[in-house]
Design a protein around this motif. Structure first.
Motif, PDB file in Angstrom:
ATOM      1  N   GLY A  24       0.389   3.715   9.682  1.00 32.08           N
ATOM      2  CA  GLY A  24       0.656   2.943  10.778  1.00 32.08           C
ATOM      3  C   GLY A  24       1.829   1.949  10.319  1.00 32.08           C
ATOM      4  O   GLY A  24       2.188   1.889   9.207  1.00 32.08           O
ATOM      5  N   LEU A  25       2.758   1.410  11.311  1.00 29.08           N
ATOM      6  CA  LEU A  25       3.657   0.469  11.284  1.00 29.08           C
ATOM      7  C   LEU A  25       3.125  -0.525  10.055  1.00 29.08           C
ATOM      8  O   LEU A  25       3.772  -0.902   9.180  1.00 29.08           O
ATOM      9  N   LYS A  26       2.183  -1.261  10.571  1.00 29.26           N
ATOM     10  CA  LYS A  26       1.728  -2.512   9.724  1.00 29.26           C
ATOM     11  C   LYS A  26       1.301  -1.844   8.305  1.00 29.26           C
ATOM     12  O   LYS A  26       1.352  -2.838   7.275  1.00 29.26           O
ATOM     13  N   THR A  27       0.632  -0.874   8.242  1.00 30.03           N
ATOM     14  CA  THR A  27       0.118  -0.255   6.903  1.00 30.03           C
ATOM     15  C   THR A  27       1.439  -0.101   6.166  1.00 30.03           C
ATOM     16  O   THR A  27       1.241  -0.224   5.035  1.00 30.03           O
ATOM     17  N   ALA A  28       2.433   0.424   6.720  1.00 29.77           N
ATOM     18  CA  ALA A  28       3.695   0.757   5.864  1.00 29.77           C
ATOM     19  C   ALA A  28       4.231  -0.460   5.493  1.00 29.77           C
ATOM     20  O   ALA A  28       4.612  -0.516   4.130  1.00 29.77           O
ATOM     21  N   MET A  29       4.332  -1.569   6.459  1.00 30.02           N
ATOM     22  CA  MET A  29       4.882  -2.434   5.893  1.00 30.02           C
ATOM     23  C   MET A  29       4.313  -3.335   4.845  1.00 30.02           C
ATOM     24  O   MET A  29       4.873  -3.911   4.016  1.00 30.02           O
ATOM     25  N   ALA A  30       2.976  -3.389   5.101  1.00 34.74           N
ATOM     26  CA  ALA A  30       2.034  -4.114   4.287  1.00 34.74           C
ATOM     27  C   ALA A  30       2.004  -3.192   2.866  1.00 34.74           C
ATOM     28  O   ALA A  30       1.940  -3.930   1.647  1.00 34.74           O
ATOM     29  N   SER A  31       1.978  -2.021   2.621  1.00 37.04           N
ATOM     30  CA  SER A  31       2.332  -1.294   1.503  1.00 37.04           C
ATOM     31  C   SER A  31       3.452  -1.744   0.498  1.00 37.04           C
ATOM     32  O   SER A  31       3.493  -1.937  -0.714  1.00 37.04           O
ATOM     33  N   LEU A  32       4.622  -1.999   1.305  1.00 36.59           N
ATOM     34  CA  LEU A  32       5.765  -2.390   0.736  1.00 36.59           C
ATOM     35  C   LEU A  32       5.598  -3.681   0.111  1.00 36.59           C
ATOM     36  O   LEU A  32       6.198  -3.897  -1.065  1.00 36.59           O
ATOM     37  N   SER A  33       5.197  -4.591   0.914  1.00 38.41           N
ATOM     38  CA  SER A  33       5.003  -5.850   0.287  1.00 38.41           C
ATOM     39  C   SER A  33       4.040  -6.076  -0.940  1.00 38.41           C
ATOM     40  O   SER A  33       4.221  -6.556  -2.066  1.00 38.41           O
ATOM     41  N   ARG A  34       2.725  -5.164  -0.831  1.00 34.34           N
ATOM     42  CA  ARG A  34       1.848  -5.135  -1.888  1.00 34.34           C
ATOM     43  C   ARG A  34       2.437  -4.603  -3.191  1.00 34.34           C
ATOM     44  O   ARG A  34       1.816  -5.008  -4.292  1.00 34.34           O
ATOM     45  N   ASN A  35       3.142  -3.701  -2.910  1.00 34.85           N
ATOM     46  CA  ASN A  35       3.662  -2.764  -4.048  1.00 34.85           C
ATOM     47  C   ASN A  35       4.881  -3.190  -4.692  1.00 34.85           C
ATOM     48  O   ASN A  35       5.731  -2.303  -5.560  1.00 34.85           O
ATOM     49  N   THR A  36       5.669  -4.106  -4.010  1.00 35.81           N
ATOM     50  CA  THR A  36       6.856  -4.479  -4.809  1.00 35.81           C
ATOM     51  C   THR A  36       7.018  -6.009  -5.003  1.00 35.81           C
ATOM     52  O   THR A  36       6.116  -6.725  -4.331  1.00 35.81           O
ATOM     53  N   ALA A  37       7.817  -6.663  -5.848  1.00 36.68           N
ATOM     54  CA  ALA A  37       7.526  -7.965  -6.552  1.00 36.68           C
ATOM     55  C   ALA A  37       8.307  -8.889  -5.344  1.00 36.68           C
ATOM     56  O   ALA A  37       7.919 -10.155  -5.281  1.00 36.68           O
ATOM     57  N   LYS A  38       9.360  -8.515  -4.910  1.00 36.99           N
ATOM     58  CA  LYS A  38       9.954  -9.062  -3.947  1.00 36.99           C
ATOM     59  C   LYS A  38      10.284  -8.903  -2.646  1.00 36.99           C
ATOM     60  O   LYS A  38      10.967  -9.877  -1.680  1.00 36.99           O
TER      61      LYS A  38
END
Length: 255
Positions: free
Chosen positions: A153-167
């Motif tokens: 889902g859109l929020k899932t994708a966005m949260a994954s980027l935030s969770r797995n990247t430092a910045k």
């Protein structure tokens, strides 16, 4: 009065139907480790705040894609209403208006969506559900649920980027001013929101081709409203589609 409860990965969505019309809707956050007593307090408070007489609720239909919550919600229903709910699952599927090939794999929310879509629109249908997962459910005009495509889902994708990247931060899901982001927020929104526009349009094109006939495309789910302004391939927006399916099933089995 019928109470429909749809337990999703992010929210538990409920609707009250009287004389086949929705009179109330409410949603709470899904918390997998809550007890039946905690849910009883929440539901009693919500219903009493709307002046709902618990004794008037004589039909209760439950769908869940969170297995650990089926038992506590079922126990809550027995305590609060003095009855067992009708739980949507493989045992009921043979008596529904649609045919399901993988009854122990498909999510019950997708089954409810398919029942509602087939009941309302009859012909070939694709239901696009914008939730924790983004799902595309294909139903033939004869009620054959052919299968499903699933993406994050859109929020899932966005949260994954935030969770797995430092910045990279977790930003709101909204339409950016341009596909070329001039700052981090707009860059993320361009990649996810506008990228998902392409994903949705391409999958709809290919699924429609495979259905090989006129096809009605229906958008539903909590994030569907965000995408409607930028995707013109939807024929209908049905935010209550899952609950509509549960209501149809409940009315059929409670006769």
């Amino acid at each position: 009065m019928l109470l429909a409860i749809d337990i999703g990965n992010s929210n538990v969505v409920c609707g009250l139907s009287e004389n086949n019309h929705w009179t109330e809707q409410f949603r709470i956050h899904t918390v997998a480790n809550k007890t039946s007593d905690e849910y009883e307090v929440i539901y009693r408070t919500l219903l009493q705040s709307r002046n709902i007489d618990l004794k008037q609720i004589n039909k209760i239909v439950l769908s869940s894609v969170v297995p650990s919550l089926i038992f506590p919600i079922k126990e809550m229903i027995k305590k609060l209403f003095g009855q067992d709910p009708l739980i949507l699952g493989p045992d009921l599927y043979p008596r529904l208006s649609i045919k399901i090939h993988n009854p122990y794999e498909i999510g019950t929310d997708l089954v409810a969506n398919a029942v509602a879509a087939h009941n309302k629109y009859k012909g070939n249908c694709i239901v696009v559900d914008f939730g924790t997962a983004l799902t595309f459910t294909a139903i033939k005009s004869d009620g054959d649920l052919l299968g499903v495509s699933i993406a994050p889902g859109l929020k899932t994708a966005m949260a994954s980027l935030s969770r797995n990247t430092a910045k990279l931060p977790n930003v709101d899901i909204s339409i950016p001013p341009s596909c070329i982001g001039k700052n981090t927020t707009h860059a993320l929104q361009a990649g996810v929101v506008m990228g998902y526009k392409g994903l949705v349009q391409y999958l709809l094109q290919e699924i429609t081709r495979e259905l090989n006939g006129k096809t009605t495309v229906i958008a539903t789910g909590g994030l569907s409203g965000i995408m409607l302004p930028i995707i013109d391939t939807f024929d209908h927006h049905e935010p209550m589609l899952t609950l509509d399916g549960l209501k149809i099933i409940g009315n059929q089995f409670y006769k």
